[in-house]
Design an enzyme around this catalytic site. Structure first.
Site, short mmCIF file in Angstrom:
data_model
loop_
_atom_site.label_atom_id
_atom_site.label_comp_id
_atom_site.label_asym_id
_atom_site.label_seq_id
_atom_site.Cartn_x
_atom_site.Cartn_y
_atom_site.Cartn_z
N ALA A 1 7.26 -5.33 -7.44
CA ALA A 1 7.30 -6.90 -7.34
C ALA A 1 5.90 -7.40 -7.59
O ALA A 1 5.70 -8.22 -8.28
CB ALA A 1 7.57 -7.19 -5.99
N LYS B 1 16.42 6.72 -6.86
CA LYS B 1 14.94 6.88 -7.28
C LYS B 1 14.25 6.82 -5.96
O LYS B 1 12.96 7.29 -5.84
CB LYS B 1 14.54 6.01 -8.36
CG LYS B 1 14.87 4.54 -8.15
CD LYS B 1 13.81 3.94 -7.51
CE LYS B 1 14.04 2.27 -7.01
NZ LYS B 1 12.92 1.53 -6.41
N SER C 1 9.16 -10.01 -0.96
CA SER C 1 8.34 -9.95 -2.14
C SER C 1 9.21 -9.70 -3.43
O SER C 1 9.00 -10.35 -4.21
CB SER C 1 7.47 -8.47 -1.98
OG SER C 1 8.43 -7.37 -2.00
N ARG D 1 13.52 -17.39 7.73
CA ARG D 1 12.54 -18.20 8.59
C ARG D 1 12.05 -19.49 8.00
O ARG D 1 11.48 -19.59 6.98
CB ARG D 1 11.28 -17.12 8.59
CG ARG D 1 11.47 -15.99 9.24
CD ARG D 1 10.23 -15.12 10.09
NE ARG D 1 9.15 -15.39 9.29
CZ ARG D 1 8.84 -14.58 8.36
NH1 ARG D 1 9.85 -13.60 8.05
NH2 ARG D 1 7.82 -14.48 7.46
N SER E 1 4.83 0.92 -4.17
CA SER E 1 6.23 1.34 -3.79
C SER E 1 6.27 1.46 -2.39
O SER E 1 5.63 2.32 -1.70
CB SER E 1 6.49 2.64 -4.68
OG SER E 1 7.71 3.06 -3.87
N GLU F 1 13.84 1.06 1.38
CA GLU F 1 15.50 1.61 1.54
C GLU F 1 15.78 2.91 1.25
O GLU F 1 16.93 3.57 2.03
CB GLU F 1 15.95 0.77 0.25
CG GLU F 1 16.11 -0.69 0.29
CD GLU F 1 17.10 -1.48 1.20
OE1 GLU F 1 17.86 -0.64 1.90
OE2 GLU F 1 17.21 -2.55 0.98
#
Length: 368
Positions: free
Chosen positions: A142, A193, A12, A34, A256, A283
């Site tokens: 995004a 963050k 994204s 891919r 998020s 992450e």
């Protein structure tokens, strides 16, 4: 003549950033792992898996062939998950060794094994001068950016010229990019963050309200600042787009991934369940342990991040995170102690800024 840009990674954020660059006038080639995804982006100008409902620019193309994607690139942007960074860079090292194109990290994580930032991994694997490397950070969810909702970001490099070049390339009518040379601060803002966003997601999932989340965001910013400054960042960076700006966006939005992961944990799902549920990498989940190791090495206290780890490990009930914020009897002294020890205390900096701003009628602020 428009710049030729390559973006490695078609999730994204990678796809959105490709759109940013194309809308800024660049000729963009995406590399997708891919083949079917590369074909859809190239032919249909869509990414239905990661960015459904968004039409991509006609000047944006894609390929599964990484060598073809990099052919003639003036700038290279890397948007793969941090855990894939080293492997991807090893793939492209022979190609990038033949050029002097800036390499820009869009990744927001640290390497689990080494705790190294993504720009450091780029420098190490490519064996390139750090002036060639840049990072981009800021409050950039995004889907909102892909919908062309106005926002801003920071391009950072040890070379002011590289930062400025990158900022010009990735600016357009809805995406404004500023510059700085605080690479550590800009990167750590994007990493840290995510950890605080997991914490706010947890308390949201438990059912706590806005007061609780605001408390975690505010105290989380202090933890972020103390950590980043201990590792050489400038505290002003943590109060700007790459720090506070990114923190607010990531902690407050259901878009998020890290907030979503935390919310699932707060609702009682196990870590394995959450990882299985997430279509893309959150992450923050993989960064908790290495960040705490780095914090311990510098003597930085990060109680919120420590509690997130306890929830991930199954040693703390999610509901117990927020009460800890209000029952710790050292809470009123935390910032004061840091200020006295000059360890990046947020309270001291706030008071100093207020003094500078109002002490001479705002004159010093105008001079700056």
């Amino acid at each position: 003549m428009s710049a030729r840009i390559t973006v490695l990674g078609a999730g994204s954020w990678g796809t959105t950033f490709g759109k940013i660059l194309a809308d800024g006038g660049s000729r963009v080639t995406m590399w997708a792992r891919r083949p079917e995804l590369a074909r859809e982006i190239d032919e249909a100008k869509r990414n239905s898996r990661y960015l459904s409902g968004i039409n991509l620019p006609r000047s944006m193309h894609a390929t599964h062939d990484i060598a073809r994607a990099l052919e003639g690139a003036d700038e290279v942007y890397i948007a793969v998950p941090s855990k894939s960074a080293r492997e991807t860079l090893k793939q492209v090292r022979p190609i990038l060794a033949k050029s002097d194109a800036p390499v820009v990290s869009l990744m927001k994580g640290v390497e689990q094994r080494s705790g190294r930032r993504m720009s450091e991994i780029i420098e190490e694997v490519l064996a390139c001068d750090r002036s060639r490397v840049a990072v981009v950070g800021g409050p950039n969810l995004a889907r909102e950016v892909a919908q062309e909702q106005p926002t801003a970001a920071v391009a950072s490099s040890h070379s002011a010229d590289t930062a400025a070049q990158v900022a010009r390339t990735c600016s357009n009518s809805y995406f404004r990019t500023f510059v700085n040379t605080d690479v550590a601060g800009t990167e750590f803002g994007g990493v840290l963050k995510n950890l605080i966003a997991v914490a706010t997601g947890i308390v949201d999932g438990v059912g706590y309200g806005e007061n609780t989340k605001a408390s975690i965001i505010t105290r989380g910013l202090v933890e972020m600042t103390d950590f980043a400054v201990a590792y050489g960042a400038q505290h002003e960076t943590m109060q700007g787009l790459a720090g506070l700006g990114d923190l607010i966006a990531t902690c407050q939005s259901p878009l998020s991934r890290n907030n979503t992961a935390g919310r699932l944990l707060g609702q009682g799902y196990t870590l394995n369940d959450v990882v299985a549920h997430m279509e893309q990498t959150a992450e923050g989940l993989s960064s908790v342990a290495p960040i705490l190791q780095l914090a311990q090495a510098k003597g930085v206290d990060m109680p919120i991040v420590q509690q997130v780890k306890m929830v991930l490990d199954g040693t703390m009930v999610p509901r117990d995170i927020a009460p800890h914020l209000t029952t710790d009897d050292d809470t009123p002294q935390e910032e004061i102690q840091h200020a006295a020890g000059d360890r990046g205390g947020a309270l001291r900096r706030t008071l100093e800024r207020a003094r500078d701003l109002f002490g001479d009628g705002g004159g010093s602020s105008r001079r700056n």
